[in-house]
Write a protein that holds these residues in place. Structure first.
Motif, PDB file in Angstrom:
ATOM      1  N   SER B  12     112.077  60.738  85.702  1.00 11.79           N
ATOM      2  CA  SER B  12     112.276  59.418  85.124  1.00 11.79           C
ATOM      3  C   SER B  12     112.572  59.570  83.644  1.00 11.79           C
ATOM      4  CB  SER B  12     111.025  58.562  85.328  1.00 11.79           C
ATOM      5  OG  SER B  12     111.199  57.268  84.801  1.00 11.79           O
ATOM      6  N   THR B  13     113.075  58.521  83.041  1.00 11.84           N
ATOM      7  CA  THR B  13     113.344  58.510  81.611  1.00 11.84           C
ATOM      8  C   THR B  13     112.283  57.664  80.926  1.00 11.84           C
ATOM      9  OG1 THR B  13     115.707  58.715  82.053  1.00 11.84           O
ATOM     10  CG2 THR B  13     115.079  58.003  79.846  1.00 11.84           C
ATOM     11  N   GLU B  14     111.921  58.041  79.735  1.00 13.22           N
ATOM     12  CA  GLU B  14     110.920  57.287  78.969  1.00 13.22           C
ATOM     13  C   GLU B  14     111.252  55.803  78.964  1.00 13.22           C
ATOM     14  OE1 GLU B  14     110.606  59.344  75.063  1.00 13.22           O
ATOM     15  OE2 GLU B  14     108.482  58.874  75.279  1.00 13.22           O
ATOM     16  N   GLY B  15     110.235  54.999  79.178  1.00 16.45           N
ATOM     17  CA  GLY B  15     110.420  53.551  79.130  1.00 16.45           C
ATOM     18  C   GLY B  15     110.769  52.915  80.461  1.00 16.45           C
ATOM     19  N   GLU B  16     111.142  53.731  81.423  1.00 18.63           N
ATOM     20  CA  GLU B  16     111.512  53.187  82.727  1.00 18.63           C
ATOM     21  C   GLU B  16     110.282  53.008  83.616  1.00 18.63           C
ATOM     22  OE1 GLU B  16     116.115  54.686  83.314  1.00 18.63           O
ATOM     23  OE2 GLU B  16     114.508  55.675  84.439  1.00 18.63           O
ATOM     24  N   THR B  17     110.538  52.398  84.763  1.00 19.64           N
ATOM     25  CA  THR B  17     109.519  52.247  85.794  1.00 19.64           C
ATOM     26  C   THR B  17     109.799  53.251  86.902  1.00 19.64           C
ATOM     27  OG1 THR B  17     109.154  49.903  85.336  1.00 19.64           O
ATOM     28  CG2 THR B  17     108.557  50.688  87.529  1.00 19.64           C
ATOM     29  N   VAL B  18     108.752  53.940  87.347  1.00 15.68           N
ATOM     30  CA  VAL B  18     108.934  54.930  88.400  1.00 15.68           C
ATOM     31  C   VAL B  18     108.036  54.590  89.586  1.00 15.68           C
ATOM     32  CG1 VAL B  18     107.218  56.512  87.412  1.00 15.68           C
ATOM     33  CG2 VAL B  18     108.997  57.400  88.910  1.00 15.68           C
ATOM     34  N   HIS B  19     108.585  54.779  90.787  1.00 20.61           N
ATOM     35  CA  HIS B  19     107.857  54.510  92.027  1.00 20.61           C
ATOM     36  C   HIS B  19     107.575  55.835  92.718  1.00 20.61           C
ATOM     37  CE1 HIS B  19     109.652  50.627  91.124  1.00 20.61           C
ATOM     38  NE2 HIS B  19     108.902  50.066  92.042  1.00 20.61           N
ATOM     39  N   LEU B  20     106.310  56.172  92.873  1.00 19.88           N
ATOM     40  CA  LEU B  20     105.919  57.419  93.532  1.00 19.88           C
ATOM     41  C   LEU B  20     105.418  57.092  94.941  1.00 19.88           C
ATOM     42  CD1 LEU B  20     103.940  59.072  90.580  1.00 19.88           C
ATOM     43  CD2 LEU B  20     106.328  59.407  91.191  1.00 19.88           C
ATOM     44  N   PRO B  21     106.151  57.519  95.976  1.00 23.75           N
ATOM     45  CA  PRO B  21     105.741  57.156  97.336  1.00 23.75           C
ATOM     46  C   PRO B  21     104.751  58.144  97.938  1.00 23.75           C
ATOM     47  CG  PRO B  21     107.858  58.270  97.389  1.00 23.75           C
ATOM     48  CD  PRO B  21     107.441  58.216  95.947  1.00 23.75           C
ATOM     49  N   CYS B  22     103.978  57.662  98.907  1.00 25.57           N
ATOM     50  CA  CYS B  22     103.041  58.498  99.638  1.00 25.57           C
ATOM     51  C   CYS B  22     102.951  57.982 101.071  1.00 25.57           C
ATOM     52  CB  CYS B  22     101.664  58.469  98.976  1.00 25.57           C
ATOM     53  SG  CYS B  22     100.428  59.513  99.782  1.00 25.57           S
ATOM     54  N   SER B  23     103.069  58.895 102.020  1.00 28.12           N
ATOM     55  CA  SER B  23     102.967  58.541 103.430  1.00 28.12           C
ATOM     56  C   SER B  23     101.640  59.048 103.973  1.00 28.12           C
ATOM     57  CB  SER B  23     104.139  59.156 104.193  1.00 28.12           C
ATOM     58  OG  SER B  23     103.975  58.995 105.576  1.00 28.12           O
ATOM     59  N   HIS B  24     100.914  58.198 104.681  1.00 28.53           N
ATOM     60  CA  HIS B  24      99.621  58.593 105.296  1.00 28.53           C
ATOM     61  C   HIS B  24      99.504  57.907 106.642  1.00 28.53           C
ATOM     62  CE1 HIS B  24      98.768  55.039 102.789  1.00 28.53           C
ATOM     63  NE2 HIS B  24      99.076  55.785 101.746  1.00 28.53           N
ATOM     64  N   ALA B  25     100.306  58.367 107.566  1.00 26.75           N
ATOM     65  CA  ALA B  25     100.454  57.702 108.860  1.00 26.75           C
ATOM     66  C   ALA B  25      99.193  57.730 109.709  1.00 26.75           C
ATOM     67  CB  ALA B  25     101.615  58.329 109.638  1.00 26.75           C
ATOM     68  N   THR B  26      98.310  58.698 109.485  1.00 22.60           N
ATOM     69  CA  THR B  26      97.106  58.817 110.329  1.00 22.60           C
ATOM     70  C   THR B  26      95.850  58.343 109.617  1.00 22.60           C
ATOM     71  OG1 THR B  26      96.781  61.099 109.654  1.00 22.60           O
ATOM     72  CG2 THR B  26      98.102  60.732 111.632  1.00 22.60           C
ATOM     73  N   ILE B  27      95.985  57.510 108.622  1.00 21.31           N
ATOM     74  CA  ILE B  27      94.847  57.020 107.855  1.00 21.31           C
ATOM     75  C   ILE B  27      93.872  56.269 108.762  1.00 21.31           C
ATOM     76  CG2 ILE B  27      96.009  54.859 107.225  1.00 21.31           C
ATOM     77  CD1 ILE B  27      94.629  55.100 104.463  1.00 21.31           C
ATOM     78  N   SER B  28      92.568  56.484 108.530  1.00 19.59           N
ATOM     79  CA  SER B  28      91.572  55.775 109.330  1.00 19.59           C
ATOM     80  C   SER B  28      91.061  54.561 108.550  1.00 19.59           C
ATOM     81  CB  SER B  28      90.402  56.708 109.673  1.00 19.59           C
ATOM     82  OG  SER B  28      89.658  57.004 108.511  1.00 19.59           O
TER      83      SER B  28
END
Lengths: 115, 110
Positions: B12-28
């Motif tokens: 990302s560049t300074e000042g921007e918004t960043v979206h960090l994804p995470c998948s947890h399909a087997t979450i209890s």
């Protein structure tokens, strides 16, 4: 706010040597933890303590001893350092005692190298 | 083994918004979604956590899918100090190992 202080930051030992790592916290938290972090891997629990003088073993306790002399301090002893061992030991604390999910606060770690 | 999946790296560049994804399909049902970040020579630093509802604090906004099988950590106005490896983990109780995967290494460009 508070801070967790680990000493020393770097530790070099000899094979077979007994080595002690120290941790102090000023959060006034009940529970303290020792984790080991190997390069590129997760954190494995060595010991934890839910109050002064309490000790509980984690998955990785073999080869280690721990001591919780007072609420603010928790020490870890490597009973016999293994040749070529390299790892980071992380101390952490939490407020309530960890039976439920809660935030852990970590120190900056002690980096161990065994020659 | 980690129960979450994250991209290895993002930029990302300074000042921007960043979206960090995470998948947890087997979450209890009892597992909380926690995010920690780590920079070299430091221990993990707590960022945020949630169970079902979206959450926000001074560090980040956490968006959790309605089925809880994925989440996204949103960092607004990123700075160079936000460059770190971000770990998404599932926690049921404190007395446990932290199954960090490789996490997402976030690079912030000036």
């Amino acid at each position: 706010g508070g801070i967790i202080t680990q000493t020393p930051k770097f530790l070099i030992g000899q094979e077979g040597q007994k080595l002690t790592l120290k941790c102090q916290q000023n959060f006034n938290h009940d529970t303290m933890y020792w984790y080991r972090q190997d390069s590129g891997k997760g954190l494995r629990l060595i010991y934890y303590s839910i109050t002064e003088n309490d000790l509980q073993k984690g998955d990785l306790s073999e080869g280690y001893d721990a001591s919780r002399e007072k609420k603010s301090s928790f020490s870890l002893t490597v009973t016999s350092a293994q040749k070529n061992e390299m790892a980071v030991f992380l101390c952490a604390s939490s407020e309530l005692g960890g039976r439920w999910a809660e935030t852990l606060y970590f120190g900056s770690g002690t980096r161990l190298t065994v020659l | 083994d980690a129960k979450t999946t994250q991209p290895d790296s993002m930029e990302s560049t300074e000042g921007e918004t960043v979206h960090l994804p995470c998948s947890h399909a087997t979450i209890s049902g009892n597992e909380y979604i926690y995010w920690y970040r780590q920079v070299p020579l430091q221990g993990p630093e707590y960022v945020t956590h949630g169970l079902q509802q979206n959450t926000t604090n001074s560090m980040a906004f956490l968006a959790i899918a309605s089925d809880r099988k994925s989440s996204t950590l949103i960092l607004t106005h990123v700075s160079l100090r936000d460059a770190a490896v971000y770990h998404c983990i599932l926690i049921e109780g404190g007395y446990q190992n932290f199954y960090f995967g490789k996490g997402t290494s976030l690079t912030v460009i000036p």
